[in-house]
Each structure stands twice: as C-alpha cells, then as structure tokens.
Write a protein that holds these residues in place. Structure first.
Motif, PDB file in Angstrom:
ATOM      1  N   MET A 194       0.574  -1.361   0.316  1.00 19.30           N
ATOM      2  CA  MET A 194      -0.601   0.182   0.708  1.00 19.30           C
ATOM      3  C   MET A 194       1.027   1.098  -0.364  1.00 19.30           C
ATOM      4  O   MET A 194       0.230   2.047  -0.474  1.00 19.30           O
ATOM      5  N   GLY A 195       2.457   0.775   1.086  1.00 20.95           N
ATOM      6  CA  GLY A 195       2.923   1.981   0.413  1.00 20.95           C
ATOM      7  C   GLY A 195       3.466   2.475  -1.077  1.00 20.95           C
ATOM      8  O   GLY A 195       3.682   3.089  -0.774  1.00 20.95           O
ATOM      9  N   SER A 196       3.705   1.767  -1.876  1.00 25.21           N
ATOM     10  CA  SER A 196       4.234   1.134  -3.079  1.00 25.21           C
ATOM     11  C   SER A 196       3.122   1.745  -4.211  1.00 25.21           C
ATOM     12  O   SER A 196       3.904   2.625  -5.337  1.00 25.21           O
ATOM     13  N   ILE A 197       1.742   2.621  -3.200  1.00 26.37           N
ATOM     14  CA  ILE A 197       0.873   3.106  -4.223  1.00 26.37           C
ATOM     15  C   ILE A 197       1.009   4.608  -3.645  1.00 26.37           C
ATOM     16  O   ILE A 197       0.897   5.563  -2.407  1.00 26.37           O
ATOM     17  N   LYS A 198       1.758   5.533  -4.711  1.00 24.46           N
ATOM     18  CA  LYS A 198       1.963   6.929  -4.339  1.00 24.46           C
ATOM     19  C   LYS A 198       0.451   8.151  -4.309  1.00 24.46           C
ATOM     20  O   LYS A 198       0.301   8.965  -3.963  1.00 24.46           O
ATOM     21  N   ASN A 199       0.379   8.181  -5.426  1.00 27.09           N
ATOM     22  CA  ASN A 199      -1.227   9.411  -5.731  1.00 27.09           C
ATOM     23  C   ASN A 199      -1.828   8.992  -5.480  1.00 27.09           C
ATOM     24  O   ASN A 199      -2.774   9.751  -5.478  1.00 27.09           O
ATOM     25  N   THR A 200      -2.627   8.054  -4.765  1.00 26.63           N
ATOM     26  CA  THR A 200      -4.120   8.186  -3.359  1.00 26.63           C
ATOM     27  C   THR A 200      -3.671   7.716  -2.133  1.00 26.63           C
ATOM     28  O   THR A 200      -2.467   7.012  -2.379  1.00 26.63           O
ATOM     29  N   LYS A 201      -4.223   8.211  -1.376  1.00 25.42           N
ATOM     30  CA  LYS A 201      -3.677   8.034  -0.044  1.00 25.42           C
ATOM     31  C   LYS A 201      -4.240   6.196   0.258  1.00 25.42           C
ATOM     32  O   LYS A 201      -5.503   6.862   0.630  1.00 25.42           O
ATOM     33  N   GLN A 202      -3.237   5.627   1.061  1.00 33.26           N
ATOM     34  CA  GLN A 202      -4.082   4.559   1.065  1.00 33.26           C
ATOM     35  C   GLN A 202      -3.885   4.341   2.869  1.00 33.26           C
ATOM     36  O   GLN A 202      -2.987   4.387   3.085  1.00 33.26           O
ATOM     37  N   THR A 203      -5.180   4.589   3.025  1.00 35.49           N
ATOM     38  CA  THR A 203      -4.848   4.538   4.732  1.00 35.49           C
ATOM     39  C   THR A 203      -4.409   3.793   5.848  1.00 35.49           C
ATOM     40  O   THR A 203      -4.261   1.921   5.283  1.00 35.49           O
ATOM     41  N   GLN A 204      -4.267   4.248   7.188  1.00 41.44           N
ATOM     42  CA  GLN A 204      -4.003   2.992   7.874  1.00 41.44           C
ATOM     43  C   GLN A 204      -5.493   1.481   8.414  1.00 41.44           C
ATOM     44  O   GLN A 204      -4.777   0.718   8.130  1.00 41.44           O
ATOM     45  N   GLU A 205      -6.371   2.302   8.082  1.00 42.20           N
ATOM     46  CA  GLU A 205      -7.302   1.425   7.447  1.00 42.20           C
ATOM     47  C   GLU A 205      -7.249   0.508   6.769  1.00 42.20           C
ATOM     48  O   GLU A 205      -7.927  -0.631   6.614  1.00 42.20           O
ATOM     49  N   VAL A 206      -7.058   0.815   5.644  1.00 46.30           N
ATOM     50  CA  VAL A 206      -6.732   0.014   4.292  1.00 46.30           C
ATOM     51  C   VAL A 206      -5.897  -0.575   4.429  1.00 46.30           C
ATOM     52  O   VAL A 206      -6.284  -2.253   4.298  1.00 46.30           O
ATOM     53  N   VAL A 207      -4.445  -0.553   5.541  1.00 47.88           N
ATOM     54  CA  VAL A 207      -4.222  -1.188   5.507  1.00 47.88           C
ATOM     55  C   VAL A 207      -4.065  -2.239   6.093  1.00 47.88           C
ATOM     56  O   VAL A 207      -4.501  -4.278   5.940  1.00 47.88           O
ATOM     57  N   GLU A 208      -4.917  -2.391   7.126  1.00 49.32           N
ATOM     58  CA  GLU A 208      -6.048  -2.785   7.505  1.00 49.32           C
ATOM     59  C   GLU A 208      -6.491  -4.180   7.426  1.00 49.32           C
ATOM     60  O   GLU A 208      -6.953  -5.169   7.962  1.00 49.32           O
ATOM     61  N   ALA A 209      -7.600  -3.592   6.520  1.00 48.03           N
ATOM     62  CA  ALA A 209      -8.291  -4.122   5.996  1.00 48.03           C
ATOM     63  C   ALA A 209      -7.605  -5.391   4.622  1.00 48.03           C
ATOM     64  O   ALA A 209      -8.434  -6.115   4.758  1.00 48.03           O
ATOM     65  N   TYR A 210      -6.439  -5.005   4.671  1.00 49.02           N
ATOM     66  CA  TYR A 210      -5.961  -6.385   3.954  1.00 49.02           C
ATOM     67  C   TYR A 210      -5.607  -7.059   5.067  1.00 49.02           C
ATOM     68  O   TYR A 210      -5.326  -8.262   4.294  1.00 49.02           O
ATOM     69  N   LYS A 211      -5.074  -6.695   5.851  1.00 50.92           N
ATOM     70  CA  LYS A 211      -3.806  -7.420   6.775  1.00 50.92           C
ATOM     71  C   LYS A 211      -5.209  -8.276   7.466  1.00 50.92           C
ATOM     72  O   LYS A 211      -5.092  -9.489   7.693  1.00 50.92           O
ATOM     73  N   TYR A 212      -6.530  -7.451   7.350  1.00 53.05           N
ATOM     74  CA  TYR A 212      -7.953  -8.817   7.721  1.00 53.05           C
ATOM     75  C   TYR A 212      -7.831 -10.049   6.915  1.00 53.05           C
ATOM     76  O   TYR A 212      -8.437 -10.573   7.703  1.00 53.05           O
TER      77      TYR A 212
END
Ligand SMILES: *[C@@H]1O[C@H](CO)[C@@H](O)[C@H](O)[C@H]1NC(C)=O
Length: 341
Positions: free
Chosen positions: A232-250
């Motif tokens: 998600m950090g490699s996506i630079k042009n939109t803000k991928q929030t911590q909640e989004v990262v958590e969604a994938y991890k969930y």
C-alpha cells in the motif's frame, strides 16, 4: 518444439524457485534468531478478529454469496439490480475491495459486482493447485454471470483477474459485451515473452519463488503481514490509509488465506494447465499503469495477436495497482471506452 521449450521453462522456474526459497528461508531464520518470540508471535498469531469498518461501507453496497458448481463465491454489489452488469475480477494479492474507486464511479450506470475470486477472502478455498486451472477459473466467471441473473456483462479485471478474463473471453465470448483488462498480459503471449525477454524474466522472480510449497505463504505472513504495508505504501498518487492496510491484513491473516492465491501461480506453471487462447472480436480496453515493477509495458500491446478490436491506454506515473493508484484516470479511460459501444 514448443512443448520442449515449455518443459525447460517449468524446470528452470522450479530450480530458480528453490534457490530463491533457500536464500529467503536463511534470511528469515537469521532475523528470527535475534527475536524468536516476536517473530513467532507476529508470524503465526496475527489473526485479526474485528473487521475494519471500511469493508462494510454502505456506499460500496451489500455483501452476498453465489453458490457455483463447486465453490461458494463472496461478492459485494452496488448500483440498481435492473442495470447492466459490470463484473470485477481482482488480482494478487488482493480481494474485492481493490475495486472500490470503480464501484463508486460506475454504480450510477451499472449493477457493479466485485467478487472474491475462488481461493480468496470470504470465498471457498479449494486446497489443490489443480483447482486453480484456467478452465476452473473461467468456468467460475461464466457461472457468476448466470447466478447473478444476467446473460452477459462488462468484465473489469486486473492482474490475475485479467488472466482469467482473457481465458473467459476466449472460451465464452458471448457472455462479455466489453472487456477491460488492467496490467495483465494475454496468457497466449506471456510464457513465450517470458522466455525471450531478460528484463521480464528478472521481474518474474517471484513467480518462480511461488512454485515452492509452504515458504511463500510463510514469507507473506511474517512480521505481521508487513508485506501489505509495503504494497500500500508503493501506491503514491492516492492516500491508502492505515485502515485500508488493516483491511488487507484482516483478510490475509485468516488461516489458509494465502494458499489459494499462491496456488494460481503454481497451477499456471504446470504443463497440464495451458491457456487456450482464441482470436476474439469483443471490444477490449487494456489499461496499463507504467512503470509496473512486475510486468513490462510492452506486454500491453501483445494482446493484439488475439483481439481484433483492441484499445491500449498507458497511464504514466502509476504502479502495478493502477485502479488504486490512478483511479480518476482509469475511470475516465474506462468510461470513454464504454461509451463507444
Ligand atoms: C470496436 O469497439 C468499439 C466499442 O468499444 C466500437 O465502437 C467500434 O465500432 C469497434 N470497431 C470495430 C472495427 O469493430
């Protein structure tokens, strides 16, 4: 001759895969030796119990399941049921949620259904690699369209979803009105390209690594699925929030969540499972985020060999996950293409 080349390719993929796996395991072993308890905890006990709210966002629609011949498929759908169907197939290592920007855009005009492909997320996860053969995956899509009460759809796809979409359009062109493929080469051209392009071969090291059992799953799980922070950090042009990262991890912290997805690559390198590409007339848009760390942009154009009506749209300054990284540009390109119908 083609078969000899293919068998050599599969052999090389396995040898390289085991070499990479040995190196990766050693590295993992050395780092875990320094903090053994932390390593074990963060790798094996990282199951998440609470679903992040964004996965139940009402603006993305309702959750449902489709019972197909041999798997149950989870989906999220928005837009009125009477509208034409837009079916969305995600890639690796993702799930339905990767289409959220497109769901919000196209639900005005379509019944948009984003599925978890077999093996992923809340869908059934058959355990054998043969269960992820091209024919099984394309059969699922045909059955999805029928189970949703439609005879055809606009098919949106990315990465592995694209490989499946290419197979569907060869086998069942009648169920696709218009096809959109993001950052996925046509399987009819990819294996050969992989044998002849050194730059692509280097980018494909992870595909060889995935041929090894067990180790890839372990690597993804290690250190609390830190892979998804990087992705998600490699996506630079939109803000991928911590909640989004958590969604994938969930989703990916569930037991067995990685085996199905990696089995797609294991099945693809089996000599018994060859794609069966045919020339098609279905209007097709290939969208390509450039530069893609995993796939050369040249691959976008090779689909011409199998598609009579092909439009290619390269979107600069985007990573592989173009529908997440440059959603406005992707949506505009797709809209322009769909309006030509
Ligand atoms: C190609 O597809 C588009 C729709 O996307 C259509 O407008 C156009 O007429 C098609 N071209 C040919 C040559 O069939």
């Amino acid at each position: 001759m083609a078969n000899v080349a293919l068998i050599i390719q599969i052999l090389v993929a396995n040898v390289l895969g085991y070499a990479i796996a040995t190196f990766v395991m050693l590295r993992l072993l050395i780092t875990s030796l320094f903090k053994p308890i932390k390593f074990v905890k963060s790798t094996f006990i990282n199951n998440r119990k609470v679903m992040p709210k964004c996965l139940n966002d009402p603006s993305l629609g309702n959750h449902g399941f489709l019972q197909l011949e041999d798997v149950k498929i989870h989906y999220v759908a928005c837009g009125d049921e009477g509208k034409p169907l837009m079916l969305c197939l995600h890639g690796f290592p993702e799930f339905w949620f990767s289409w959220r920007y497109q769901m919000l855009e196209f639900k005005k005009d379509y019944r948009v259904v984003a599925v978890d492909m077999r093996g992923y997320g809340e869908s059934d996860k058959p355990s054998n690699k043969q269960d992820y053969a091209y024919n099984k995956l394309s059969g699922d899509v045909k059955q999805m369209v029928e189970a949703l009460g439609y005879s055809s759809c606009t098919l949106m796809s990315h990465d592995w979803g694209g490989a499946v979409a290419w197979q569907v359009v060869s086998q069942y062109p009648e169920i696709i009105d218009q096809l959109v493929v993001c950052n996925c080469p046509h399987p009819g051209t990819f294996q050969k390209y992989l044998r002849t392009s050194w730059t692509q071969m280097k980018k494909s090291w992870y595909m060889y690594f995935f041929q090894v059992p067990f180790v890839p799953e372990l690597v993804f799980r290690s250190n609390d699925l830190v892979f998804f922070d990087r992705l998600m950090g490699s996506i630079k042009n939109t803000k991928q929030t911590q909640e989004v990262v958590e969604a994938y991890k969930y989703v990916y912290s569930k037991p067995g969540a990685l085996r199905g997805p990696i089995n797609y690559y294991r099945a693809a390198f089996s000599s018994m499972n060859r794609p069966n590409p045919k020339m098609v007339d279905v209007p097709t848009l290939v969208v390509w985020g450039d530069p893609d760390m995993a796939l050369n942009t040249e691959l976008a154009y090779l689909a011409k060999k199998y598609v009579s009506n092909l439009t290619v749209k390269v979107i600069k300054n985007s990573n592989h996950f173009v529908m997440l990284d440059r959603p406005a540009e992707v949506n505009a390109a797709v809209r322009e293409f769909l309006q030509k119908k």
